[in-house]
Design a protein around this motif. Structure first.
Motif, PDB file in Angstrom:
ATOM      1  N   THR A  22       0.823  -1.205   0.000  1.00 11.70           N
ATOM      2  CA  THR A  22       0.000   0.000   0.000  1.00 11.70           C
ATOM      3  C   THR A  22       0.857   1.256   0.000  1.00 11.70           C
ATOM      4  N   ILE A  42      -7.469   2.130   4.187  1.00 11.06           N
ATOM      5  CA  ILE A  42      -6.625   1.948   2.999  1.00 11.06           C
ATOM      6  C   ILE A  42      -7.486   1.766   1.757  1.00 11.06           C
ATOM      7  N   GLN A  82      -7.733   3.963  -1.824  1.00 10.53           N
ATOM      8  CA  GLN A  82      -7.616   3.503  -3.214  1.00 10.53           C
ATOM      9  C   GLN A  82      -8.805   3.995  -4.038  1.00 10.53           C
ATOM     10  N   ALA A  87       1.109   3.745  -3.218  1.00 15.47           N
ATOM     11  CA  ALA A  87       0.541   5.081  -3.025  1.00 15.47           C
ATOM     12  C   ALA A  87       1.565   6.167  -3.330  1.00 15.47           C
ATOM     13  N   GLY A 143      -1.556   2.786   6.259  1.00 16.49           N
ATOM     14  CA  GLY A 143      -0.562   1.770   5.940  1.00 16.49           C
ATOM     15  C   GLY A 143       0.584   1.752   6.931  1.00 16.49           C
ATOM     16  N   SER A 168      -3.657   6.358   2.471  1.00 17.17           N
ATOM     17  CA  SER A 168      -2.828   5.158   2.304  1.00 17.17           C
ATOM     18  C   SER A 168      -1.612   5.183   3.224  1.00 17.17           C
TER      19      SER A 168
END
Length: 441
Positions: free
Chosen positions: A270, A330, A334, A274, A372, A368
């Motif tokens: 991730t 997360i 996206q 990102a 993350g 993210s």
């Protein structure tokens, strides 16, 4: 997967003294981020101009950005391993100090017109970017699970101030240069050197006890407790960490952990994806807007909106991640990336759509990176944590640099819309990974 609120904090994380140290640590890290971030911000706007002035060639303007990025990538793992052995205070303090040394070399390069000094100075100054990035992890070392993302996001938010002030130091720097009888562009790096040195001094002088070594002491169940302070006594110079744990905290052990722990691997992927998506699209947006006839003022406002999306809302993103869980946050990020790609890719020169797309690009990055990073800290054993974090940041910088480098040829060949389409495709593996993890629950 359980949310952070469902994970019970260990008793030591709720002790009044630990919570007080945690709050103080976040405040000190935030202050260092603001001061050091101003210095790092100088390299974004003034660095290429200084390189062009020293070398008398536009080619070296691009080299300045490349050298700074390379410096950040090269030291990600060494900084993490230093934290593994000596704690966050030593690692982050040394990182900012190296950046200050790089600033000194850049001043010397401006005076002597030395290209070797310029390149080495930019490499060392790039260490400040890596230090800036790794500071967010230090905020999570003592945090309880249900407050980890928020603590991390506060430090990330502090970067906003530096990212806004730093690029605008050219004129104040010129006044400093005049007073010191230096070349005009060297003045901004005088200010940058002072700022990065001040960030180092803040951490060396005030971040005591070290959050990473203190957390190790508490997690060592067999450590004797000091009767006066209530803190488990350190067994060696690393803060109670046993020799076996130090040996386990290698990059190789961290890579094994990422291969064997799907949740940690998901967080790793991730963060890397990102940062790559953000760097590739952001790098070429000013070029596309210029091609459509938009002036520097409009481009500047658009980039400012992008930075706003990256940093300004991170505390809210952190609270959301702590409340609903890192993985759902997360996935939301996206989705934001996909909307961003659609708006920017189909904007066809529309200022409104480009501004909205780039703002959402920054916001998707914030979702993210905050969630993350918190998930990576949560799913990695403490003995492996610094090495895994350093490996993640190194991969993030290297892959993003490659992505940004390829973005230009791709846009030249197929257009800005195609670049955004590729960015959207890059998001799909993260969503596919998420679907696999959900199916395996």
């Amino acid at each position: 997967m359980s949310t952070p609120q469902d994970i019970a904090p260990t008793p030591w994380q709720e002790q009044d003294r630990v919570r007080a140290v945690q709050k103080r640590t976040v405040r000190i890290l935030s202050a260092a981020q603001i001061v050091g971030g101003v210095g790092v911000g100088v390299s974004v706007s003034v660095g290429p101009l200084l390189a062009e002035s020293v070398a008398q060639s536009e080619t070296y303007a691009g080299l300045a950005r490349t050298a700074t990025t390379a410096g950040a990538a090269l030291v990600g793992i060494p900084l993490a391993l230093l934290a593994q052995r000596r704690g966050r205070r030593t690692s982050l303090g040394a990182g900012w100090l190296v950046a200050a040394a790089g600033g000194g070399l850049l001043i010397a390069s401006a005076v002597s017109r030395s290209i070797p000094l310029l390149i080495v100075g930019m490499l060392l100054f790039g260490v400040g970017s890596a230090t800036n990035q790794q500071s967010r992890y230090a905020a999570a070392d003592l945090a309880a699970p249900h407050r980890r993302a928020h603590a991390l996001s506060i430090v990330l938010w502090s970067t906003t101030i530096g990212s806004v002030i730093g690029p605008n130091l050219a004129d104040p720097g010129a006044a400093v240069a005049s007073a010191l009888h230096l070349p005009r562009l060297a003045g901004a790096f005088v200010l940058a050197t002072v700022c990065t040195a001040a960030a180092s001094a803040l951490l060396w002088g005030l971040m005591r006890p070290d959050p990473l070594t203190l957390s190790r002491r508490y997690q060592d169940a067999d450590a004797p407790v000091d009767k006066d302070t209530g803190i488990p006594a350190a067994q060696d110079e690393t803060g109670g960490q046993k020799k076996k744990d130090r040996q386990n905290g290698t990059v190789r052990a961290g890579l094994r952990h990422l291969r064997r722990t799907p949740q940690a691997a998901f967080a790793f992927v991730t963060i890397v994806v990102a940062h790559t998506v953000m760097a590739a699209v952001m790098t070429m947006t000013p070029v596309d807007m210029s091609d459509h006839g938009h002036g520097l003022t409009v481009v500047g406002v658009t980039i400012s909106g992008h930075l706003l999306g990256m940093y300004a809302f991170s505390p809210l993103v952190g609270r959301l991640s702590d409340r609903i869980g890192h993985m759902p946050t997360i996935v939301a990020g996206q989705t934001v990336f996909l909307v961003s790609a659609a708006l920017s890719g189909m904007g066809h020169g529309s200022v409104g759509m480009m501004m909205a797309g780039l703002f959402l690009l920054g916001l998707g990055w914030s979702f993210s990176l905050v969630a993350g990073s918190a998930m990576l800290s949560e799913t990695t054993p403490l003995a492996l944590l610094p090495g895994v974090q350093g490996t993640t940041d190194t991969a993030m910088n290297v892959v993003a640099a490659v992505g940004a480098g390829l973005a230009g040829p791709l846009m030249g060949w197929a257009g800005f819309g195609a670049l955004n389409a590729v960015a959207a495709v890059l998001v799909l593996p993260v969503l596919a990974f998420w679907a696999v993890l959900v199916r395996a629950r």
